[in-house]
Design a protein around this motif. Structure first.
Motif, PDB file in Angstrom:
ATOM      1  N   THR A  65      -4.082   3.699   0.537  1.00  0.00           N
ATOM      2  CA  THR A  65      -4.411   5.165  -0.075  1.00  0.00           C
ATOM      3  C   THR A  65      -3.052   5.880  -0.771  1.00  0.00           C
ATOM      4  O   THR A  65      -3.273   6.672  -1.576  1.00  0.00           O
ATOM      5  CB  THR A  65      -5.191   6.090   1.050  1.00  0.00           C
ATOM      6  OG1 THR A  65      -4.351   6.154   2.124  1.00  0.00           O
ATOM      7  CG2 THR A  65      -6.577   5.519   1.437  1.00  0.00           C
ATOM      8  N   GLN A  66      -1.915   5.450   0.044  1.00  0.00           N
ATOM      9  CA  GLN A  66      -0.813   5.821  -0.598  1.00  0.00           C
ATOM     10  C   GLN A  66      -0.428   5.438  -1.977  1.00  0.00           C
ATOM     11  O   GLN A  66       0.324   5.960  -2.645  1.00  0.00           O
ATOM     12  CB  GLN A  66       0.536   5.516   0.304  1.00  0.00           C
ATOM     13  CG  GLN A  66       0.319   6.186   1.684  1.00  0.00           C
ATOM     14  CD  GLN A  66       0.156   7.890   1.763  1.00  0.00           C
ATOM     15  OE1 GLN A  66       1.147   8.394   1.256  1.00  0.00           O
ATOM     16  NE2 GLN A  66      -0.818   8.335   2.213  1.00  0.00           N
ATOM     17  N   ILE A  67      -0.905   4.197  -2.238  1.00  0.00           N
ATOM     18  CA  ILE A  67      -0.714   3.770  -3.708  1.00  0.00           C
ATOM     19  C   ILE A  67      -1.636   4.066  -4.546  1.00  0.00           C
ATOM     20  O   ILE A  67      -1.669   3.477  -5.755  1.00  0.00           O
ATOM     21  CB  ILE A  67      -0.578   2.093  -3.648  1.00  0.00           C
ATOM     22  CG1 ILE A  67      -1.777   1.483  -3.156  1.00  0.00           C
ATOM     23  CG2 ILE A  67       0.728   1.646  -2.825  1.00  0.00           C
ATOM     24  CD1 ILE A  67      -2.002  -0.090  -3.209  1.00  0.00           C
ATOM     25  N   GLY A  68      -2.522   4.817  -4.308  1.00  0.00           N
ATOM     26  CA  GLY A  68      -3.699   5.433  -5.361  1.00  0.00           C
ATOM     27  C   GLY A  68      -4.905   5.118  -5.087  1.00  0.00           C
ATOM     28  O   GLY A  68      -5.689   5.715  -5.996  1.00  0.00           O
ATOM     29  N   LEU A  69      -5.472   4.265  -4.301  1.00  0.00           N
ATOM     30  CA  LEU A  69      -6.614   3.970  -3.865  1.00  0.00           C
ATOM     31  C   LEU A  69      -7.640   5.133  -3.247  1.00  0.00           C
ATOM     32  O   LEU A  69      -6.977   5.595  -2.420  1.00  0.00           O
ATOM     33  CB  LEU A  69      -6.908   2.494  -3.313  1.00  0.00           C
ATOM     34  CG  LEU A  69      -6.221   1.370  -3.888  1.00  0.00           C
ATOM     35  CD1 LEU A  69      -6.528  -0.068  -2.970  1.00  0.00           C
ATOM     36  CD2 LEU A  69      -6.766   1.139  -5.179  1.00  0.00           C
ATOM     37  N   ASP A  70      -8.639   5.142  -3.608  1.00  0.00           N
ATOM     38  CA  ASP A  70      -9.926   6.100  -2.939  1.00  0.00           C
ATOM     39  C   ASP A  70      -9.673   5.678  -1.762  1.00  0.00           C
ATOM     40  O   ASP A  70     -10.509   4.487  -1.202  1.00  0.00           O
ATOM     41  CB  ASP A  70     -11.129   5.968  -3.915  1.00  0.00           C
ATOM     42  CG  ASP A  70     -11.965   6.986  -3.282  1.00  0.00           C
ATOM     43  OD1 ASP A  70     -11.548   7.825  -2.353  1.00  0.00           O
ATOM     44  OD2 ASP A  70     -13.057   6.964  -3.722  1.00  0.00           O
ATOM     45  N   PRO A  71      -9.797   6.556  -0.578  1.00  0.00           N
ATOM     46  CA  PRO A  71      -9.830   6.279   0.591  1.00  0.00           C
ATOM     47  C   PRO A  71     -11.349   6.022   0.912  1.00  0.00           C
ATOM     48  O   PRO A  71     -11.519   5.364   2.187  1.00  0.00           O
ATOM     49  CB  PRO A  71      -8.946   7.523   1.303  1.00  0.00           C
ATOM     50  CG  PRO A  71      -9.350   8.611   0.447  1.00  0.00           C
ATOM     51  CD  PRO A  71      -9.076   7.987  -0.964  1.00  0.00           C
ATOM     52  N   ILE A 120      -8.988  -7.170   4.888  1.00  0.00           N
ATOM     53  CA  ILE A 120      -8.111  -8.414   4.450  1.00  0.00           C
ATOM     54  C   ILE A 120      -6.555  -8.285   4.913  1.00  0.00           C
ATOM     55  O   ILE A 120      -6.150  -9.119   5.526  1.00  0.00           O
ATOM     56  CB  ILE A 120      -8.376  -8.733   3.007  1.00  0.00           C
ATOM     57  CG1 ILE A 120      -9.575  -8.979   2.685  1.00  0.00           C
ATOM     58  CG2 ILE A 120      -7.245  -9.750   2.561  1.00  0.00           C
ATOM     59  CD1 ILE A 120      -9.895  -9.033   0.963  1.00  0.00           C
ATOM     60  N   GLY A 121      -6.026  -7.138   4.652  1.00  0.00           N
ATOM     61  CA  GLY A 121      -4.825  -7.057   5.444  1.00  0.00           C
ATOM     62  C   GLY A 121      -4.789  -7.170   6.963  1.00  0.00           C
ATOM     63  O   GLY A 121      -3.603  -7.604   7.526  1.00  0.00           O
ATOM     64  N   LEU A 122      -5.676  -6.883   7.621  1.00  0.00           N
ATOM     65  CA  LEU A 122      -5.996  -6.944   9.139  1.00  0.00           C
ATOM     66  C   LEU A 122      -5.890  -8.382   9.579  1.00  0.00           C
ATOM     67  O   LEU A 122      -5.269  -8.933  10.484  1.00  0.00           O
ATOM     68  CB  LEU A 122      -6.887  -6.118   9.658  1.00  0.00           C
ATOM     69  CG  LEU A 122      -7.542  -6.452  11.164  1.00  0.00           C
ATOM     70  CD1 LEU A 122      -6.406  -6.130  12.170  1.00  0.00           C
ATOM     71  CD2 LEU A 122      -8.748  -5.800  11.434  1.00  0.00           C
ATOM     72  N   ALA A 164      -3.697   1.777   9.613  1.00  0.00           N
ATOM     73  CA  ALA A 164      -2.462   1.323   8.821  1.00  0.00           C
ATOM     74  C   ALA A 164      -2.449   1.137   7.459  1.00  0.00           C
ATOM     75  O   ALA A 164      -1.940   1.317   6.446  1.00  0.00           O
ATOM     76  CB  ALA A 164      -1.455   0.576   9.814  1.00  0.00           C
ATOM     77  N   TRP A 165      -3.541  -0.354   7.492  1.00  0.00           N
ATOM     78  CA  TRP A 165      -3.585  -0.860   6.156  1.00  0.00           C
ATOM     79  C   TRP A 165      -4.153   0.040   5.380  1.00  0.00           C
ATOM     80  O   TRP A 165      -4.022   0.467   4.099  1.00  0.00           O
ATOM     81  CB  TRP A 165      -4.171  -2.140   6.180  1.00  0.00           C
ATOM     82  CG  TRP A 165      -3.448  -3.180   6.477  1.00  0.00           C
ATOM     83  CD1 TRP A 165      -3.191  -3.756   7.745  1.00  0.00           C
ATOM     84  CD2 TRP A 165      -2.696  -4.016   5.642  1.00  0.00           C
ATOM     85  NE1 TRP A 165      -2.169  -4.968   7.437  1.00  0.00           N
ATOM     86  CE2 TRP A 165      -1.998  -4.968   6.096  1.00  0.00           C
ATOM     87  CE3 TRP A 165      -2.613  -3.926   4.090  1.00  0.00           C
ATOM     88  CZ2 TRP A 165      -0.943  -6.004   5.395  1.00  0.00           C
ATOM     89  CZ3 TRP A 165      -1.732  -4.863   3.439  1.00  0.00           C
ATOM     90  CH2 TRP A 165      -0.896  -5.674   4.289  1.00  0.00           C
TER      91      TRP A 165
END
Length: 335
Positions: free
Chosen positions: A31-37, A48-50, A25-26
């Motif tokens: 990736t939805q805000i533009g970061l390379d998956p 870190i989000g986890l 989910a993180w």
């Protein structure tokens, strides 16, 4: 061994699904805000989000841990009294100690709950990242595609997230980053434990079995993490270091704003409250000091009247009894 394996799988499988769901989910949100998956940075931020999600879910347990630790500190003088009284009888001492724990609402094992809960989560994450994602083998919600993405992810383009200090393949960058993360993990563990002992433990609690346990953890845990950390993947080191930083910050907040009675942290808080009140023009009344106990003078004992004869009691009040006549001698004179 088969039964133990089945039991382990029964425990770990739900954790695999829960942890992989949060991690995926993180990763999806980033990736939805533009970061390379497929970027190493994206996967590190997902880890870190986890960590933040897991630690936020453990806040109720942390509060329970703080209360239990505080109760353990406050009842140490009573524990010492029991040890002096029943030191010769271990069975009676254990019974009385457990009775004291029950009466004070203290659970001696509650202080270990966050660590005990985190260990299966940590092991599940370790298995997901080290034995599945790092090898391109999907597990739970980590599909084969995501596993390959993690397998090839590199931080700064040169540090594979699946690499460890022991398996750096000769890469100096990997060894340096892994060593820094191990040092950070060890230092934050030591600082957190040291912070608890130096600021939020009363003087009476710094001696005795509970204090010895805390001192043992102060030095043993960092060594355990340092030795084990060199075998952890870079991604797992990010998880554990972030978790330690959360613990340190959370504990600092609790100690600063709700310190245990009779500790250095409580003294510091009172001084901050006094300065803050003076800054806003409020007068802070000093705490009343205990006045010496002055014993009240005892009333004088009532003097009992002398026994009187029946003849004296018949006389008029206020009239003095007549003196007893003296016997006369043979010459007619008084003796």
């Amino acid at each position: 061994m088969g039964a133990l394996g089945d039991l382990g799988g029964l425990i770990m499988t739900p954790l695999y699904y829960a942890i992989s769901a949060v991690l995926v989910a993180w990763h999806w949100m980033l990736t939805q805000i533009g970061l390379d998956p497929d970027s190493g940075l994206t996967w590190v931020l997902s880890v870190i989000g986890l960590t933040l999600t897991v630690r936020a879910a453990l806040i109720p347990l942390f509060v329970k841990q703080i209360k239990s630790s505080r109760n353990m500190q406050l009842i140490q003088p009573k524990v010492k009294e029991l040890q002096k009284k029943y030191g010769h009888d271990r069975e009676r001492l254990a019974q009385e100690t457990m009775k004291l724990y029950k009466e004070s609402g203290t659970n001696p094992f509650a202080s270990c709950l966050p660590i005990l809960i985190q260990m299966p989560i940590f092991l599940a994450l370790f298995r997901l990242l080290d034995h599945h994602a790092a090898k391109g083998d999907g597990k739970a919600f980590i599909t084969t595609e995501l596993a390959h993405s993690f397998q090839n992810a590199e931080l700064f383009g040169v540090i594979p997230l699946k690499a460890t200090f022991l398996k750096a393949d000769g890469s100096t960058a990997v060894m340096v980053v892994a060593a820094l993360l191990v040092i950070a993990m060890t230092a934050t563990t030591f600082t957190t434990q040291r912070q608890l002992m130096s600021k939020n433990m009363p003087a009476d609690a710094l001696s005795g079995p509970y204090a010895q346990q805390q001192k043992l953890l102060l030095y043993v845990l960092p060594v355990v993490f340092a030795v084990g950390g060199i075998a952890f993947p870079i991604a797992v080191l990010f998880y554990w270091t972030t978790s330690n930083l959360w613990t340190m910050g959370q504990q600092f907040y609790v100690i600063r704003n709700n310190p245990a009675p009779g500790t250095a942290a409580e003294t510091a808080k009172k001084e901050r409250d006094r300065l803050k009140a003076e800054k806003h023009g409020r007068k802070v009344e000093p705490e009343a000091e205990a006045l010496p106990v002055v014993e009240e003078p005892r009333p004088q004992a009532r003097q009992q009247p002398k026994k009187q004869s029946k003849k004296q009691r018949k006389q008029t009040p206020g009239q003095r009894p007549s003196p007893t006549p003296k016997p006369k001698t043979e010459g007619g004179t008084d003796a």
